[in-house]
Design an enzyme around this catalytic site. Structure first.
Site, PDB file in Angstrom:
ATOM      1  N   THR A   6       0.926  -1.088  -0.346  1.00  0.00           N
ATOM      2  CA  THR A   6       0.574   0.403   0.400  1.00  0.00           C
ATOM      3  C   THR A   6       0.403   0.866  -0.133  1.00  0.00           C
ATOM      4  O   THR A   6       0.961   1.656  -0.148  1.00  0.00           O
ATOM      5  CB  THR A   6      -0.830   0.350   1.238  1.00  0.00           C
ATOM      6  OG1 THR A   6      -1.778  -1.171   0.751  1.00  0.00           O
ATOM      7  CG2 THR A   6      -1.922   0.894   1.356  1.00  0.00           C
ATOM      8  N   SER A  17       1.332  -7.382  -0.542  1.00  0.00           N
ATOM      9  CA  SER A  17       1.502  -8.250   0.259  1.00  0.00           C
ATOM     10  C   SER A  17       1.053 -10.172   0.133  1.00  0.00           C
ATOM     11  O   SER A  17       1.479 -10.493   0.220  1.00  0.00           O
ATOM     12  CB  SER A  17       1.867  -7.874   1.981  1.00  0.00           C
ATOM     13  OG  SER A  17       0.681  -7.650   2.286  1.00  0.00           O
ATOM     14  N   THR A  28       0.970  -4.248   4.300  1.00  0.00           N
ATOM     15  CA  THR A  28       1.376  -5.113   6.204  1.00  0.00           C
ATOM     16  C   THR A  28       0.193  -6.053   5.746  1.00  0.00           C
ATOM     17  O   THR A  28       0.574  -6.814   7.275  1.00  0.00           O
ATOM     18  CB  THR A  28       0.055  -3.557   6.163  1.00  0.00           C
ATOM     19  OG1 THR A  28      -1.784  -4.091   5.724  1.00  0.00           O
ATOM     20  CG2 THR A  28       0.847  -2.235   6.647  1.00  0.00           C
ATOM     21  N   ASP A  29      -0.483  -6.581   5.008  1.00  0.00           N
ATOM     22  CA  ASP A  29      -0.632  -7.851   5.726  1.00  0.00           C
ATOM     23  C   ASP A  29      -0.423  -8.980   5.627  1.00  0.00           C
ATOM     24  O   ASP A  29      -0.610  -9.600   6.968  1.00  0.00           O
ATOM     25  CB  ASP A  29      -1.782  -8.068   3.843  1.00  0.00           C
ATOM     26  CG  ASP A  29      -3.264  -7.538   3.783  1.00  0.00           C
ATOM     27  OD1 ASP A  29      -3.511  -7.288   4.842  1.00  0.00           O
ATOM     28  OD2 ASP A  29      -3.707  -7.475   2.920  1.00  0.00           O
TER      29      ASP A  29
END
Length: 330
Positions: free
Chosen positions: A15, A57, A89-90
């Site tokens: 992101t 990710s 971030t996932d």
């Protein structure tokens, strides 16, 4: 922070780097667009940019993790004083932990990202990059191994997890909290480094498949049967302190008896796995007696990565997850 520090900035996508979507396609900006100008970075920090990956990710594979770890290794070997990785971030916590498994570093390594993309209101990426650069420029952070720097907090890789799906303060370490924070481009450490390193004794490119299953109400042995046939080992996110249903437990024992390592973790974000409190089918006592391995405080996704890269390098599962002596009976 020491003056005149050279910090590599490695872009891996996520992101923090996305462009506005065009139909079904969304591109990721390269590191040139993420590198802050001199006035927007900590004083005395030279940023050395490098593109490694340009992925969401959720698309990361074990091979991608190996590629990223190799890029970090290269920058350390080139004499950088620190390394920052930008990432989605996932699965950021999984990548941070993988770096702690694979990268033998004597300099700080920080991984960061963003919850708001650059084209949305109030993007958090620039501030997170600046904080990560400040942290990675401070040699005091090196003994902590790779860390996550997010919203000015510093979290060790083995404990950090994404705790919120959308909030900018998305990361926490439920078991201990952050080990430090960044203020005014200055790293402040609150707690000492982890007592045990996660670094594997040998490292190799991924070459095995490790399945992952979570226990839940009504999940029985059928959840493992297909999974185990396609996997070299299995990790289980068990209930509570290391329990599963009798049916699931029997299937896991059968899997272990067939020679495939089985590692038990907990679905809970905090707390210990027990050794001799509960008995009966599916209990921690039964699973331990059957030779299943227990992962301590590691989450299931991180235990899976430890098992995957450890087995790929020929490290015995008993060395990856040492057996703890049972506590005295009550």
């Amino acid at each position: 922070m020491a003056a005149g520090r050279s910090v590599a900035l490695i872009a891996a996508g996520g992101t923090i780097a996305v462009t506005p979507p065009s139909g079904d396609v969304q591109e990721h900006r390269g590191v040139a667009d993420l590198t802050p100008p001199p006035g927007d970075r900590p004083a005395g920090v030279e940023v050395v940019p490098r593109d490694a990956l340009g992925l969401s990710s959720r698309r990361m594979t074990a091979d991608d993790l190996w590629t990223l770890a190799s890029a970090v290794d290269d920058e350390i070997a080139a004499g950088r004083d620190g390394v920052v990785v930008t990432h989605g971030t996932d699965t950021l916590e999984e990548t941070a932990y993988t770096l702690s498994l694979l990268v033998d570093t004597t300099v700080p390594v920080a991984i960061t990202g963003a919850m708001r993309s650059p084209h949305h209101s109030g993007p958090d990426g620039p501030a997170n990059i600046r904080a990560a650069l400040a942290a990675a420029a401070d040699p005091a952070l090196a003994p902590y191994g790779p860390v996550v720097v997010f919203q000015d907090e510093v979290h060790v890789a083995g404990l950090v997890t994404k705790t919120h799906s959308a909030r900018v303060a998305a990361f926490g370490s439920p078991a201990a909290g952050p080990v430090g924070f960044v203020a005014e481009d200055r790293l402040e450490l609150l707690l000492g480094p982890p007592p045990v390193t996660a670094l594997l004794p040998r490292r190799a490119a991924p070459s095995v498949q490790v399945g992952l299953v979570y226990a839940a109400t009504g999940i029985d042995g059928s959840a493992v049967e297909t999974l185990s046939s396609d996997s070299d080992a299995v990790v289980v996110g068990a209930l509570g302190a290391g329990h599963v249903s009798p049916s699931l437990g029997a299937a896991l024992v059968e899997c272990a008896e067939a020679g495939k390592p089985v590692v038990i973790t907990s679905r809970c974000p905090d707390g210990a796995l027990l050794t001799n409190t509960y008995g009966g089918a599916g209990s921690e006592q039964e699973l331990r007696r059957a030779g299943l391995h227990f992962a301590g405080t590691l989450s299931a996704p991180k235990a899976r990565l430890r098992l995957l890269f450890g087995l790929s390098a020929g490290v015995p599962v008993g060395e990856l997850f040492p057996t703890r002596r049972p506590a005295p009976a009550h």
